[in-house]
Write a protein that holds these residues in place. Structure first.
Motif, PDB file in Angstrom:
ATOM      1  N   MET A 138       0.847  -1.205   0.000  1.00  0.00           N
ATOM      2  CA  MET A 138       0.000   0.000   0.000  1.00  0.00           C
ATOM      3  C   MET A 138       0.874   1.245   0.000  1.00  0.00           C
ATOM      4  N   ASN A 139       0.386   2.305  -0.630  1.00  0.00           N
ATOM      5  CA  ASN A 139       1.089   3.577  -0.668  1.00  0.00           C
ATOM      6  C   ASN A 139       1.404   4.054   0.754  1.00  0.00           C
ATOM      7  N   PRO A 140       2.684   4.421   1.043  1.00  0.00           N
ATOM      8  CA  PRO A 140       3.059   4.868   2.397  1.00  0.00           C
ATOM      9  C   PRO A 140       2.202   6.031   2.893  1.00  0.00           C
ATOM     10  N   LEU A 141       1.759   6.900   1.962  1.00  0.00           N
ATOM     11  CA  LEU A 141       0.903   8.016   2.368  1.00  0.00           C
ATOM     12  C   LEU A 141      -0.398   7.510   2.966  1.00  0.00           C
ATOM     13  N   TYR A 142      -1.023   6.533   2.303  1.00  0.00           N
ATOM     14  CA  TYR A 142      -2.280   5.989   2.805  1.00  0.00           C
ATOM     15  C   TYR A 142      -2.082   5.262   4.134  1.00  0.00           C
ATOM     16  N   VAL A 143      -0.969   4.549   4.246  1.00  0.00           N
ATOM     17  CA  VAL A 143      -0.666   3.849   5.498  1.00  0.00           C
ATOM     18  C   VAL A 143      -0.485   4.861   6.628  1.00  0.00           C
ATOM     19  N   GLY A 144       0.255   5.940   6.332  1.00  0.00           N
ATOM     20  CA  GLY A 144       0.474   6.982   7.336  1.00  0.00           C
ATOM     21  C   GLY A 144      -0.821   7.632   7.778  1.00  0.00           C
ATOM     22  N   VAL A 145      -1.719   7.876   6.816  1.00  0.00           N
ATOM     23  CA  VAL A 145      -3.019   8.462   7.141  1.00  0.00           C
ATOM     24  C   VAL A 145      -3.808   7.538   8.060  1.00  0.00           C
ATOM     25  N   LEU A 146      -3.774   6.235   7.776  1.00  0.00           N
ATOM     26  CA  LEU A 146      -4.492   5.278   8.615  1.00  0.00           C
ATOM     27  C   LEU A 146      -3.925   5.257  10.029  1.00  0.00           C
ATOM     28  N   TYR A 147      -2.607   5.335  10.140  1.00  0.00           N
ATOM     29  CA  TYR A 147      -1.984   5.375  11.471  1.00  0.00           C
ATOM     30  C   TYR A 147      -2.443   6.626  12.239  1.00  0.00           C
ATOM     31  N   ILE A 148      -2.457   7.774  11.574  1.00  0.00           N
ATOM     32  CA  ILE A 148      -2.847   9.015  12.243  1.00  0.00           C
ATOM     33  C   ILE A 148      -4.322   8.980  12.637  1.00  0.00           C
ATOM     34  N   PHE A 149      -5.158   8.428  11.760  1.00  0.00           N
ATOM     35  CA  PHE A 149      -6.577   8.306  12.103  1.00  0.00           C
ATOM     36  C   PHE A 149      -6.768   7.369  13.300  1.00  0.00           C
ATOM     37  N   GLY A 150      -5.985   6.275  13.336  1.00  0.00           N
ATOM     38  CA  GLY A 150      -6.051   5.372  14.487  1.00  0.00           C
ATOM     39  C   GLY A 150      -5.606   6.068  15.756  1.00  0.00           C
ATOM     40  N   SER A 151      -4.557   6.875  15.654  1.00  0.00           N
ATOM     41  CA  SER A 151      -4.069   7.644  16.795  1.00  0.00           C
ATOM     42  C   SER A 151      -5.121   8.647  17.259  1.00  0.00           C
ATOM     43  N   ALA A 152      -5.718   9.366  16.308  1.00  0.00           N
ATOM     44  CA  ALA A 152      -6.735  10.363  16.641  1.00  0.00           C
ATOM     45  C   ALA A 152      -7.942   9.715  17.320  1.00  0.00           C
ATOM     46  N   ALA A 153      -8.316   8.528  16.852  1.00  0.00           N
ATOM     47  CA  ALA A 153      -9.435   7.817  17.476  1.00  0.00           C
ATOM     48  C   ALA A 153      -9.100   7.455  18.917  1.00  0.00           C
ATOM     49  N   GLY A 154      -7.856   7.007  19.141  1.00  0.00           N
ATOM     50  CA  GLY A 154      -7.429   6.657  20.496  1.00  0.00           C
ATOM     51  C   GLY A 154      -7.452   7.842  21.426  1.00  0.00           C
ATOM     52  N   PHE A 155      -6.897   8.978  20.960  1.00  0.00           N
ATOM     53  CA  PHE A 155      -6.921  10.187  21.782  1.00  0.00           C
ATOM     54  C   PHE A 155      -8.348  10.702  21.964  1.00  0.00           C
ATOM     55  N   GLY A 156      -9.165  10.553  20.920  1.00  0.00           N
ATOM     56  CA  GLY A 156     -10.518  11.086  20.954  1.00  0.00           C
ATOM     57  C   GLY A 156     -11.426  10.428  21.973  1.00  0.00           C
ATOM     58  N   VAL A 157     -11.182   9.142  22.260  1.00  0.00           N
ATOM     59  CA  VAL A 157     -12.050   8.438  23.208  1.00  0.00           C
ATOM     60  C   VAL A 157     -11.545   8.524  24.650  1.00  0.00           C
ATOM     61  N   MET A 158     -10.419   9.220  24.865  1.00  0.00           N
ATOM     62  CA  MET A 158      -9.842   9.257  26.206  1.00  0.00           C
ATOM     63  C   MET A 158     -10.793   9.885  27.222  1.00  0.00           C
ATOM     64  N   SER A 159     -11.407  11.013  26.852  1.00  0.00           N
ATOM     65  CA  SER A 159     -12.317  11.657  27.807  1.00  0.00           C
ATOM     66  C   SER A 159     -13.580  10.827  28.019  1.00  0.00           C
ATOM     67  N   ILE A 160     -13.936  10.003  27.034  1.00  0.00           N
ATOM     68  CA  ILE A 160     -15.083   9.100  27.192  1.00  0.00           C
ATOM     69  C   ILE A 160     -14.766   8.063  28.268  1.00  0.00           C
ATOM     70  N   PHE A 161     -13.576   7.457  28.168  1.00  0.00           N
ATOM     71  CA  PHE A 161     -13.140   6.504  29.194  1.00  0.00           C
ATOM     72  C   PHE A 161     -13.108   7.179  30.570  1.00  0.00           C
ATOM     73  N   ALA A 162     -12.675   8.448  30.589  1.00  0.00           N
ATOM     74  CA  ALA A 162     -12.565   9.165  31.863  1.00  0.00           C
ATOM     75  C   ALA A 162     -13.924   9.294  32.543  1.00  0.00           C
ATOM     76  N   VAL A 163     -14.968   9.572  31.762  1.00  0.00           N
ATOM     77  CA  VAL A 163     -16.308   9.698  32.329  1.00  0.00           C
ATOM     78  C   VAL A 163     -16.730   8.401  33.005  1.00  0.00           C
ATOM     79  N   TYR A 164     -16.487   7.268  32.333  1.00  0.00           N
ATOM     80  CA  TYR A 164     -16.828   5.966  32.921  1.00  0.00           C
ATOM     81  C   TYR A 164     -15.997   5.697  34.179  1.00  0.00           C
ATOM     82  N   ALA A 165     -14.740   6.143  34.171  1.00  0.00           N
ATOM     83  CA  ALA A 165     -13.901   5.965  35.353  1.00  0.00           C
ATOM     84  C   ALA A 165     -14.449   6.770  36.530  1.00  0.00           C
ATOM     85  N   TYR A 166     -14.878   8.008  36.271  1.00  0.00           N
ATOM     86  CA  TYR A 166     -15.441   8.844  37.335  1.00  0.00           C
ATOM     87  C   TYR A 166     -16.723   8.234  37.892  1.00  0.00           C
TER      88      TYR A 166
END
Length: 300
Positions: free
Chosen positions: A1-29
């Protein structure tokens, strides 16, 4: 696969991980986890995983005195304050709003870079900053009706601390492996948050089982995996594209907040949120010729 597309997928995966952090925090509270205990356990477990990864990769852990002091300032002070502010903000305002306010950090970075790095403020950057500020006005509303001002201030403080972290980090961590940097920053943040927990009465482990699952999600998905994916994407597509694509983070938070907690915004607030993200993307895209940012530590 084109490295650009692979890099985009990695960044989207990273963004999803960071994006759900505050959601997990609410359940923890909801399970009875305090902010200080959550932060201490997050950094403790994350640093253990990072150092384990370094041993597996057989990377050197050696730092000189200047680097150790720099890592302490980044992890023990700046990143600790950023995380404490953000996780505290979630207790007062909706997770989606906290994530969006955090994403004003490119504005603060631009202003700090102007004064500290003597970086010229271009017309494009100034326009982007104005777009972001107008967007904030729409999101918060002129009267702040129904919005807890303490939560807003804490979220903006988190954005400011993260901005200082980036500007300082640009100067002090060059030449150090991103994984080594992440491990030591997490380690020093563990020490700082331990003392914060002691001040709050100690580390309380009597919370419900749900809290451990939420904490595990923060450590694995929103810290180790998210940071690792970001660094890999950074190698493939560069800092500018990676930073712009990371504006997906608050979008992910918005989606999960609406789905799980029923959080809703008015049409004007949604337009304001889009303006904030557009402004952030414009500011970052105007920095294409600059050196890499300090290693990403989960924008929250």
């Amino acid at each position: 696969m084109n490295p650009l597309y692979v890099g985009v997928l990695y960044i989207f995966g990273s963004a999803a991980g960071f994006g759900v952090m505050s959601i997990f925090a609410v359940y923890a509270y909801e399970a009875g986890v305090s902010v200080s205990t959550l932060l201490f356990l997050r950094f403790l477990l994350a640093s253990a995983l990072f150092f384990g990864l370094l041993l597996w990769r057989k990377e050197s852990l050696r730092l000189d005195k200047r680097q150790v002091l720099a890592m302490f300032c980044l992890g023990g002070i700046l990143y600790t304050l950023q995380s404490l502010s953000f996780f505290s903000a979630v207790q007062y305002i909706p997770t989606s709003m906290a994530a969006l306010l955090l994403y004003t950090f490119p504005v603060f970075v631009a202003i700090l870079s102007y004064f500290v790095e003597k970086e010229r403020l271009t017309k494009k950057t100034v326009i982007a900053m104005l777009i972001t500020l107008v967007g904030l006005g729409l999101v918060l509303g002129l009267s702040f009706g129904g919005i807890h001002p303490v939560g807003v201030l804490l979220a903006l403080a988190a954005a400011l601390f993260y901005s200082v972290y980036i500007v300082v980090g640009n100067r002090v961590v060059k030449g150090v492996s991103s994984y080594v940097t992440s491990a030591y920053i997490a380690l020093f943040a563990t020490i700082s948050t331990f003392f914060i927990a002691l001040k709050d009465g100690g580390v309380d482990l009597t919370f419900a089982v749900q809290g451990w699952w939420a904490l595990l999600g923060i450590v694995v998905f929103s810290t180790v995996v998210a940071i690792s994916f970001f660094f890999r994407g950074l190698q493939l597509i560069g800092s500018t594209k990676a930073s712009v694509l990371s504006t997906l983070e608050p979008v992910v938070t918005f989606g999960f907040s609406a789905l799980l907690f029923g959080e809703a915004f008015s049409l004007l607030q949604l337009l304001g949120g889009c303006a904030v993200l557009v402004g952030a993307a414009l500011i970052v895209s105007g920095k294409g010729g600059e050196p890499e940012l300090a290693p990403r530590q989960a924008s929250s």
